[in-house]
Design a protein around this motif. Structure first.
Motif, PDB file in Angstrom:
ATOM      1  N   ALA A   2       0.833  -1.202   0.000  1.00 46.05           N
ATOM      2  CA  ALA A   2       0.000   0.000   0.000  1.00 46.05           C
ATOM      3  C   ALA A   2       0.866   1.251   0.000  1.00 46.05           C
ATOM      4  N   GLU A   3       0.372   2.251  -0.685  1.00 46.59           N
ATOM      5  CA  GLU A   3       1.098   3.512  -0.737  1.00 46.59           C
ATOM      6  C   GLU A   3       0.752   4.363   0.499  1.00 46.59           C
ATOM      7  N   ILE A   4       1.784   4.971   1.073  1.00 44.53           N
ATOM      8  CA  ILE A   4       1.587   5.866   2.219  1.00 44.53           C
ATOM      9  C   ILE A   4       2.112   7.241   1.821  1.00 44.53           C
ATOM     10  N   LEU A   5       1.252   8.253   1.869  1.00 46.61           N
ATOM     11  CA  LEU A   5       1.718   9.601   1.546  1.00 46.61           C
ATOM     12  C   LEU A   5       2.340  10.255   2.774  1.00 46.61           C
ATOM     13  N   VAL A   6       3.493  10.887   2.565  1.00 43.60           N
ATOM     14  CA  VAL A   6       4.183  11.585   3.651  1.00 43.60           C
ATOM     15  C   VAL A   6       4.371  13.042   3.228  1.00 43.60           C
ATOM     16  N   LEU A   7       3.744  13.958   3.952  1.00 46.81           N
ATOM     17  CA  LEU A   7       3.903  15.381   3.641  1.00 46.81           C
ATOM     18  C   LEU A   7       5.273  15.841   4.141  1.00 46.81           C
ATOM     19  N   VAL A   8       6.081  16.338   3.212  1.00 45.45           N
ATOM     20  CA  VAL A   8       7.453  16.729   3.556  1.00 45.45           C
ATOM     21  C   VAL A   8       7.456  18.105   4.232  1.00 45.45           C
ATOM     22  N   ALA A  34       6.809  10.487  -0.850  1.00 49.10           N
ATOM     23  CA  ALA A  34       6.935  11.823  -0.279  1.00 49.10           C
ATOM     24  C   ALA A  34       6.107  12.795  -1.100  1.00 49.10           C
ATOM     25  N   VAL A  35       5.478  13.759  -0.431  1.00 54.30           N
ATOM     26  CA  VAL A  35       4.773  14.827  -1.144  1.00 54.30           C
ATOM     27  C   VAL A  35       5.514  16.121  -0.830  1.00 54.30           C
ATOM     28  N   PHE A  36       6.165  16.657  -1.852  1.00 58.16           N
ATOM     29  CA  PHE A  36       7.014  17.829  -1.671  1.00 58.16           C
ATOM     30  C   PHE A  36       6.326  19.038  -2.286  1.00 58.16           C
ATOM     31  N   ILE A  37       5.981  20.017  -1.441  1.00 57.58           N
ATOM     32  CA  ILE A  37       5.305  21.210  -1.936  1.00 57.58           C
ATOM     33  C   ILE A  37       6.212  22.417  -1.734  1.00 57.58           C
ATOM     34  N   GLY A  38       6.430  23.193  -2.792  1.00 57.55           N
ATOM     35  CA  GLY A  38       7.243  24.402  -2.689  1.00 57.55           C
ATOM     36  C   GLY A  38       8.514  24.300  -3.507  1.00 57.55           C
ATOM     37  N   ALA A  39       9.413  25.271  -3.253  1.00 58.71           N
ATOM     38  CA  ALA A  39      10.648  25.323  -4.030  1.00 58.71           C
ATOM     39  C   ALA A  39      11.748  24.512  -3.364  1.00 58.71           C
ATOM     40  N   GLY A  40      12.714  24.061  -4.154  1.00 66.23           N
ATOM     41  CA  GLY A  40      13.926  23.462  -3.591  1.00 66.23           C
ATOM     42  C   GLY A  40      13.986  21.952  -3.607  1.00 66.23           C
ATOM     43  N   ALA A  77      -5.522  16.357  -1.385  1.00 67.00           N
ATOM     44  CA  ALA A  77      -6.819  15.729  -1.657  1.00 67.00           C
ATOM     45  C   ALA A  77      -6.835  15.139  -3.063  1.00 67.00           C
ATOM     46  N   LYS A  78      -6.186  15.853  -3.989  1.00 64.09           N
ATOM     47  CA  LYS A  78      -6.126  15.354  -5.359  1.00 64.09           C
ATOM     48  C   LYS A  78      -5.306  14.055  -5.405  1.00 64.09           C
ATOM     49  N   LEU A  79      -4.180  14.049  -4.697  1.00 69.78           N
ATOM     50  CA  LEU A  79      -3.344  12.836  -4.686  1.00 69.78           C
ATOM     51  C   LEU A  79      -4.078  11.668  -4.019  1.00 69.78           C
ATOM     52  N   VAL A  80      -4.834  11.983  -2.966  1.00 67.84           N
ATOM     53  CA  VAL A  80      -5.589  10.928  -2.293  1.00 67.84           C
ATOM     54  C   VAL A  80      -6.632  10.348  -3.251  1.00 67.84           C
ATOM     55  N   ALA A  81      -7.307  11.232  -3.991  1.00 62.09           N
ATOM     56  CA  ALA A  81      -8.333  10.762  -4.929  1.00 62.09           C
ATOM     57  C   ALA A  81      -7.709   9.911  -6.040  1.00 62.09           C
ATOM     58  N   GLU A  82      -6.529  10.320  -6.527  1.00 60.29           N
ATOM     59  CA  GLU A  82      -5.919   9.616  -7.659  1.00 60.29           C
ATOM     60  C   GLU A  82      -5.236   8.314  -7.270  1.00 60.29           C
ATOM     61  N   HIS A  83      -4.653   8.277  -6.090  1.00 64.53           N
ATOM     62  CA  HIS A  83      -3.793   7.132  -5.743  1.00 64.53           C
ATOM     63  C   HIS A  83      -4.341   6.262  -4.615  1.00 64.53           C
ATOM     64  N   ALA A  84      -5.433   6.698  -3.983  1.00 58.14           N
ATOM     65  CA  ALA A  84      -6.038   5.934  -2.893  1.00 58.14           C
ATOM     66  C   ALA A  84      -4.988   5.352  -1.941  1.00 58.14           C
ATOM     67  N   PRO A  85      -4.179   6.193  -1.316  1.00 61.46           N
ATOM     68  CA  PRO A  85      -3.166   5.675  -0.397  1.00 61.46           C
ATOM     69  C   PRO A  85      -3.822   5.045   0.829  1.00 61.46           C
ATOM     70  N   ALA A  86      -3.069   4.210   1.536  1.00 54.96           N
ATOM     71  CA  ALA A  86      -3.612   3.572   2.733  1.00 54.96           C
ATOM     72  C   ALA A  86      -3.650   4.540   3.908  1.00 54.96           C
ATOM     73  N   ALA A  87      -2.793   5.560   3.861  1.00 54.89           N
ATOM     74  CA  ALA A  87      -2.780   6.555   4.938  1.00 54.89           C
ATOM     75  C   ALA A  87      -1.995   7.776   4.480  1.00 54.89           C
ATOM     76  N   VAL A  88      -2.228   8.887   5.163  1.00 58.37           N
ATOM     77  CA  VAL A  88      -1.452  10.106   4.930  1.00 58.37           C
ATOM     78  C   VAL A  88      -0.804  10.490   6.258  1.00 58.37           C
ATOM     79  N   LEU A  89       0.516  10.630   6.249  1.00 52.80           N
ATOM     80  CA  LEU A  89       1.218  11.063   7.457  1.00 52.80           C
ATOM     81  C   LEU A  89       1.672  12.507   7.284  1.00 52.80           C
ATOM     82  N   VAL A  90       1.388  13.326   8.296  1.00 49.01           N
ATOM     83  CA  VAL A  90       1.859  14.711   8.283  1.00 49.01           C
ATOM     84  C   VAL A  90       2.563  14.965   9.613  1.00 49.01           C
ATOM     85  N   PRO A  91       3.458  15.954   9.655  1.00 51.86           N
ATOM     86  CA  PRO A  91       4.061  16.280  10.944  1.00 51.86           C
ATOM     87  C   PRO A  91       3.050  17.001  11.829  1.00 51.86           C
ATOM     88  N   ALA A  92       3.051  16.715  13.120  1.00 48.18           N
ATOM     89  CA  ALA A  92       2.118  17.378  14.034  1.00 48.18           C
ATOM     90  C   ALA A  92       2.656  18.743  14.435  1.00 48.18           C
TER      91      ALA A  92
END
Ligand code: FAD
Ligand code: FAD
Lengths: 316, 260
Positions: A2-8, A34-40, A77-92
């Protein structure tokens, strides 16, 4: 797997340690993307691969950073809709939790905050009520969204390819309602980041002034520690708000926490109570911080702190 | 004239030892005094200041069990003009997703230019509700505000961030959450406490708020607590009085613990 999305979590491509922790956890749950948003991204790619990202969804569009949290939630949300990951992890972190909040509403999912662990069946361990209770919780609807507390997992490298997949999203008008018109970035020294550090030395009202914080900083530097502060010290203008430890500041859980000139109000304790070892230096024998301390020194911090600093430097 | 709704939560006394009830795994709200969430006092104060500067009224809204009207009364005694109490057994055990839905529906029963919340409730500490509410209402999210300015229909806040702050701009209506740096909440005066008793508080149940009961409460929650256990309290540590060698002794402790 299963794919797990991780917000970088990153600053212009410099990947925060919490991301490596999330990738490490994600590997136990499935295959991390990994989901990388922004520059660099170029700067980040190697680190993400080293810690096991099989894929990296990269969204470099500057618009995603120009508004408060909503665009990031739309992209996820778009990535979740397209890839149906098993979970999304974000830093608290403050922002991570807000992205999670909006994503939960968009995807009809539940969100768990401040998890210190997640098991293979996606049951999260939450340390609640200032660490006095351990709860296990799970998400019952939608795609589990779990906000993991920094410093709760030891990052372990496990090289993967981090195959780059460029992604973008057409932002809705609703995502562009709260516009960031100015970013005010305070200079950041070379000390470790508060929530990442394995040792934190904090000063409170007892430190007495901004200049006097040098005493705290010297001890921190002798130990390779981050510097924290109580709200009283922050509100007095002695130290920047990012250093505030407590209910409305950062929650830290280092191996060692040293509180100097801090009384130990409940709101302060809420942010440091789960530290492994706690040391308190306070001239008031009755200060509530001593109730938590593994080692307490009743005394004047201006005598005790410089002495312990010298002693540490001598022993090195 | 501005109409501001302030959302407040009643929580167990900040100082009290908190625990989950072993059978329902919900917060034990009986064993300690319920109080108004401290952070929400800053939200009320900011609303009062804004209406004092620009004219208008402050409505305080809470969702909670019987007795949560005490939180509303406290806000009224600080100077808020009226209250809305959303209370229904069907709401018990709601998680953040359901809470934000219920609050959004209750907000639908009134008009407003601005909704202000605290940035965190001291019991669950999720900080999820403000962003969820903005998402649900389709309104700008101006959260973690340390400063709020209104000019006509435009609102500008300083949003505290990890690196400093962002200056964020939007048009009203908007959702704001405040941090404790923003102001110094006033104490209710005796006159305020007396006046609060006569201020109107509208009581809403699930039906009156237009809430679908199937979407709220513990059974509908998108998150479930599987189990919970209290940690043993920290064992008592060593306490020494500095007699000129406190720093040296501390260094010995740190060394024994392998920190140096
Ligand atoms: C909504 C809300 C949120 C809050 N959030 C936070 C938060 O996130 N973090 C936080 O820290 N607080 C927070 N607070 C504030 C908290 O209640 C306390 O007011 C604050 O923690 C006090 O800071 P302090 O311990 O530095 O100061 P004090 O309580 O004034 O304590 C100073 C201590 O220094 C000691 N001292 C003085 N001189 C010396 C000396 N020379 N040597 C040794 N010891 C000395 C004194 O004995 C005393 O114990 C919050 C409050 C509210 C209402
Ligand atoms: C220990 C613990 C952990 C929890 N963990 C989670 C979790 O991980 N995920 C989850 O979905 N739920 C969780 N819950 C449930 C959560 O407490 C409730 O959903 C709660 O109603 C909203 O969350 P909060 O109290 O954290 O509010 P926050 O989002 O921290 O509160 C922010 C602000 O929202 C406003 N607000 C919050 N609640 C109300 C209300 N009832 N009425 C009016 N205004 C309000 C106030 O202005 C408040 O200052 C947890 C509960 C507990 C006790």
């Amino acid at each position: 797997m299963a794919e797990i999305l991780v917000l970088v979590d990153h600053a212009d491509g410099a990947v925060k340690k919490v991301t490596l922790e999330l990738l490490t956890k994600a590997r136990a749950l499935g295959t991390p993307s990994a989901v990388f948003i922004g520059a660099g991204y170029d700067k980040a790619a190697e680190k993400l691969a080293e810690y096991g990202a099989a894929k990296a969804y990269v969204a470099e569009d500057a618009e995603l950073d120009g508004y408060v949290t909503a665009p990031k939630a739309e992209l996820l949300a778009k990535l979740v809709a397209e890839h149906a990951p098993a979970a999304v992890l974000v830093p608290a972190t403050a922002e991570g939790k807000e992205v999670a909040a909006r994503l939960a509403i968009k995807t009809g999912s539940g969100v768990l905050t401040d998890a210190v662990d997640v098991s293979a069946d996606l049951v999260a361990e939450q340390s609640i009520f200032g660490g006095s209770t351990v709860a296990h919780s799970k998400v019952a609807k939608g795609t589990p969204i779990i906000a993991m507390r920094p410093n709760a997992t030891a990052p372990e490298a496990a090289p993967a390819t981090a195959e780059r997949v460029d992604v973008s999203v057409e932002l809705t008008d609703a995502a562009k309602l709260a516009k960031v018109v100015e970013k005010v970035v305070l200079p950041k020294g070379d000390r470790p980041e508060l929530t990442e550090a394995s040792i934190v030395v904090s000063g409170g009202r007892g430190v007495g002034s901004g200049e006097n914080f040098a005493v705290i900083e010297k001890l921190a530097d002798a130990l390779g520690a981050a510097v924290g502060a109580s709200r009283a010290a922050v509100d007095a203008g002695w130290y920047p708000h990012q250093a505030q430890v407590g209910q409305t500041g950062k929650t830290v859980s280092p191996q060692l926490y040293i509180a100097a000139g801090i009384s130990g109000a409940i709101q302060h304790r809420a942010g440091m109570q789960t530290s492994k070892t706690i040391v308190a230096i306070n001239k008031d024998e009755e200060a509530p911080i001593f109730e938590l301390a593994d080692y307490g020194v009743i005394g004047d911090l201006f005598k005790v702190v410089p002495q312990v600093t010298d002693e540490i430097l001598k022993r090195k | 004239m501005m109409k501001i709704v302030v959302c407040v939560k009643q929580v167990p006394d900040t100082e009290a030892e908190k625990r989950l009830l072993p059978d329902t795994l919900t917060v034990d709200r009986e064993s300690s005094n319920p109080v108004l969430n401290e952070m929400d006092e800053f939200a009320i104060e900011e609303a009062l200041k804004l209406t004092e500067a620009h004219g208008g009224e402050v409505v305080v809204l809470t969702m909670g069990p019987d007795g949560a009207d005490a939180a509303v009364r406290k806000a009224l005694s600080m100077g808020a003009h009226s209250g809305i109490l959303l209370s229904d057994p069907a709401l018990a055990g709601s998680d953040a997703v359901a809470t934000s839905y219920a609050i959004a529906q209750a907000l639908g029963t009134t008009e407003y230019d601005l909704v202000i919340l605290g940035s965190e409730a001291s019991d669950a500490r999720t900080s999820l509700v403000p962003a969820m509410l903005a998402e649900r209402l389709g309104l700008p999210q101006l959260t973690f505000a340390s400063k709020v300015e209104i000019d006509g229909t435009s609102i500008t806040v300083n949003r505290l961030t990890d690196y400093g702050h962002d200056v964020v701009q939007a048009q009203l209506p908007a959702v704001v959450s405040v941090v404790e740096k923003i102001n110094e909440p006033r104490y209710p005066s005796f006159k305020g406490i007396m006046a609060a008793k006569k201020k109107p508080v509208a009581e809403l149940d699930v039906a009156a708020a237009g809430i679908d009961a199937a979407l709220v409460g513990q059974a509908a929650a998108a998150t479930t607590v599987v189990d919970a256990a209290q940690r043993p309290p920290r064992s008592a540590g060593v306490k020494v009085t500095d007699e000129g060698d406190g720093g040296v002794k501390l260094a010995e402790f740190l060394s024994a613990q392998k920190f140096i």
